[in-house]
Design a protein around this motif. Structure first.
Motif, PDB file in Angstrom:
ATOM      1  N   PHE A 182      -6.565  -7.830  -1.255  1.00 34.56           N
ATOM      2  CA  PHE A 182      -6.876  -7.147   0.013  1.00 34.56           C
ATOM      3  C   PHE A 182      -5.707  -6.288   0.486  1.00 34.56           C
ATOM      4  N   LYS A 183      -4.501  -6.801   0.247  1.00 30.81           N
ATOM      5  CA  LYS A 183      -3.316  -6.050   0.689  1.00 30.81           C
ATOM      6  C   LYS A 183      -3.190  -4.760  -0.123  1.00 30.81           C
ATOM      7  N   ILE A 184      -3.443  -4.856  -1.418  1.00 34.10           N
ATOM      8  CA  ILE A 184      -3.354  -3.654  -2.265  1.00 34.10           C
ATOM      9  C   ILE A 184      -4.412  -2.643  -1.836  1.00 34.10           C
ATOM     10  N   ILE A 185      -5.632  -3.137  -1.561  1.00 32.60           N
ATOM     11  CA  ILE A 185      -6.700  -2.235  -1.081  1.00 32.60           C
ATOM     12  C   ILE A 185      -6.243  -1.540   0.200  1.00 32.60           C
ATOM     13  N   GLU A 186      -5.625  -2.300   1.072  1.00 28.96           N
ATOM     14  CA  GLU A 186      -5.152  -1.743   2.342  1.00 28.96           C
ATOM     15  C   GLU A 186      -4.067  -0.680   2.105  1.00 28.96           C
ATOM     16  N   TYR A 187      -3.156  -0.964   1.181  1.00 28.61           N
ATOM     17  CA  TYR A 187      -2.099   0.012   0.865  1.00 28.61           C
ATOM     18  C   TYR A 187      -2.720   1.295   0.293  1.00 28.61           C
ATOM     19  N   ILE A 188      -3.702   1.130  -0.594  1.00 34.56           N
ATOM     20  CA  ILE A 188      -4.351   2.314  -1.192  1.00 34.56           C
ATOM     21  C   ILE A 188      -5.056   3.119  -0.100  1.00 34.56           C
ATOM     22  N   ASP A 189      -5.723   2.389   0.796  1.00 39.40           N
ATOM     23  CA  ASP A 189      -6.407   3.015   1.920  1.00 39.40           C
ATOM     24  C   ASP A 189      -5.427   3.855   2.757  1.00 39.40           C
ATOM     25  N   LYS A 190      -4.270   3.287   3.015  1.00 38.55           N
ATOM     26  CA  LYS A 190      -3.251   4.008   3.806  1.00 38.55           C
ATOM     27  C   LYS A 190      -2.730   5.220   3.030  1.00 38.55           C
ATOM     28  N   ALA A 191      -2.511   5.031   1.723  1.00 37.00           N
ATOM     29  CA  ALA A 191      -1.997   6.148   0.914  1.00 37.00           C
ATOM     30  C   ALA A 191      -3.006   7.289   0.895  1.00 37.00           C
ATOM     31  N   ASN A 192      -4.305   6.938   0.775  1.00 36.39           N
ATOM     32  CA  ASN A 192      -5.355   7.971   0.769  1.00 36.39           C
ATOM     33  C   ASN A 192      -5.418   8.721   2.102  1.00 36.39           C
TER      34      ASN A 192
END
Lengths: 273, 197
Positions: B110-120
């Motif tokens: 979930f944390k990685i998904i959140e980081y990717i979301d922020k990067a996008n």
């Protein structure tokens, strides 16, 4: 440029000018100072407690040793191409015309001396060869964990073309520092039983001796890759890998001496456990 | 099975101190560091509350809430594993550890998904001071989490290969304490970054 040309491309390896204009963002400078220094400062009350209440002077000598050991930082920064922006809190001292920020002495207390002390406690408890390599891996990881946030956020920089950078951190420093911390633990394990009375003060020299020796054995190919002018690109990478190989050999040497199933008997170690 | 003498030793050690002394020293240092971070964050937030509120609104509270539940549940499994280890019940212990690992890994996903979301969304640690704290606090916590997951995986392997001995039991207790610290840090980081009004 073809792949082969890339591999053979000469790399400038002369002493590079330091990125003197680099400034760390103010908040980053403060946060990284806390990150690198707080552990080392927090250790002192515990070390004093161990000395006064448990009659165990080793942690306190190791703390003093960590402060002493930090004196070699400017030499490593000079040949290892590391630059601390001058707006980091400090300097604690200056050497090789480099400003060493306040965070460095306490950082050495925790990450060199006390991590070495932890390795020593593992050795005293009895480690086999595999266990010793696991300890080495763990303490090498602590260096990555300590440094990567700093380089990623721009608190300081490894300038020049260092091999295998991740978030601005050349991972070679992970295995070089990890090996030196293990060497600190091993030297402590070897000499501590022999030092009694006033000679206990020599424990303060364990960190700087072991770290310097470890770097002498393992880091020269890596430093050569940074400072030898005109080496082909591929050679710089291979030299960096060579430093890893030397680290593994040194760890195996240490294992031979301290591991339960090592093949070198340290007969003179009083109370070896 | 843990030998009887080992149980006695482990139990007598537990009476004086749970885990090894050095893990407590590490935790003390870690908590001092994070406490200073929290104070600096609080100070910076007070001085620029508009920016911090606007930035906080860009965080996904649902991710944070799910991760809190995952981590708390994971800690519960570690407690179960510690209890089983003290009784020498290897299977029960390793099963509980596997549960803790899966839940912890869920947090990581979930944390990685959140980081990717922020990067996008074009958000990085250099976006503003709030996101510098966001990446610093959650990033350091994430590293702690990965370290804890590696330890749990190692304990599962070690217990299965060697059984529960006095030595690996003491190391396991230190690992369990470390995992609870990871939990504790998140319990402070989550409201500080995601929920603070």
């Amino acid at each position: 440029m073809s792949f082969l040309e890339k591999l053979l491309e000469p790399v400038q390896g002369v002493m590079l000018p330091v990125p003197a204009d680099l400034a760390a963002p103010e908040l980053v400078a403060l946060l990284f100072t806390v990150w690198a220094a707080a552990f080392g400062i927090a250790v002192f009350p515990w070390a004093i407690y161990r000395w006064l209440k448990k009659k165990d002077d080793i942690p306190l000598w190791m703390c003093v040793g960590g402060l002493l050991c930090s004196i070699i930082e400017p030499m490593l920064d000079h040949i290892g191409h590391l630059w601390y922006p001058t707006n980091l809190p400090g300097p604690a001292f200056t050497g090789f015309e480099l400003n060493i920020p306040w965070l460095i002495p306490p950082c050495y207390v925790f990450f060199i001396s006390m991590t070495g002390y932890w390795a020593y406690t593992r050795m005293k408890d009895g480690l086999d060869i595999k266990g010793l390599f696991l300890v080495w891996l763990l303490i090498s990881m602590t260096d990555l964990i300590l440094e990567m946030p700093g380089t990623a956020m721009g608190a300081y920089t490894y300038y020049g073309d260092a091999s295998f950078k991740i978030f601005g951190f050349p991972i070679a420093w992970g295995w070089l520092n990890g090996t030196s911390m293990l060497a600190v633990g091993a030297l402590l394990w070897l000499v501590e039983p022999h030092l009694r009375g006033k000679k206990r003060a020599y424990l303060a020299l364990v960190s700087v001796s072991a770290m310097g020796a470890s770097y002498g054995v393992t880091a020269w190919p890596y430093f050569m890759s940074l400072n030898w002018d005109g080496l082909p690109w591929i050679s710089t990478r291979l030299l960096t890998v060579a430093s890893l190989v030397l680290c593994l050999i040194l760890v195996r040497f240490i294992a031979a001496a301290v591991a339960k199933n090592g093949n070198v008997s340290i007969k003179n170690r009083v109370g070896a456990g | 099975m843990l030998a009887n003498s080992s149980i006695d030793n482990a139990a007598s050690q537990a009476k004086t101190m749970f885990g090894e002394e050095l893990i407590w020293l590490f935790i003390f240092g870690d908590l001092c560091t994070f406490t200073l971070f929290f104070f600096i964050f609080g100070h910076a937030r007070t001085n620029n509350s508009v920016l911090y509120h606007a930035s906080q609104a860009k965080l996904n509270v649902h991710f944070g809430s799910i991760n809190t539940l995952l981590l708390l549940s994971s800690s519960w499994f570690v407690v179960r594993a510690a209890s089983a280890a003290r009784k020498g019940l290897i299977q029960k212990c390793t099963r509980a550890l596997a549960g803790a690992f899966i839940l912890g890994a869920g947090f990581a996903v979930f944390k990685i998904i959140e980081y990717i979301d922020k990067a996008n969304a074009g958000i990085s640690f250099s976006t503003n001071d709030f996101f510098l704290f966001y990446y610093l606090l959650t990033g350091l916590h994430f590293i702690h989490l990965l370290t804890g997951l590696s330890l749990i995986a190692y304990f599962i392997y070690n217990f299965r290969a060697n059984g529960i001995t006095r030595q690996n039991h003491a190391t396991f207790e230190s690992g369990a304490i470390f995992w609870h610290m990871v939990d504790l840090l998140w319990i402070v980081i989550f409201p500080l970054l995601y929920l603070l009004p």
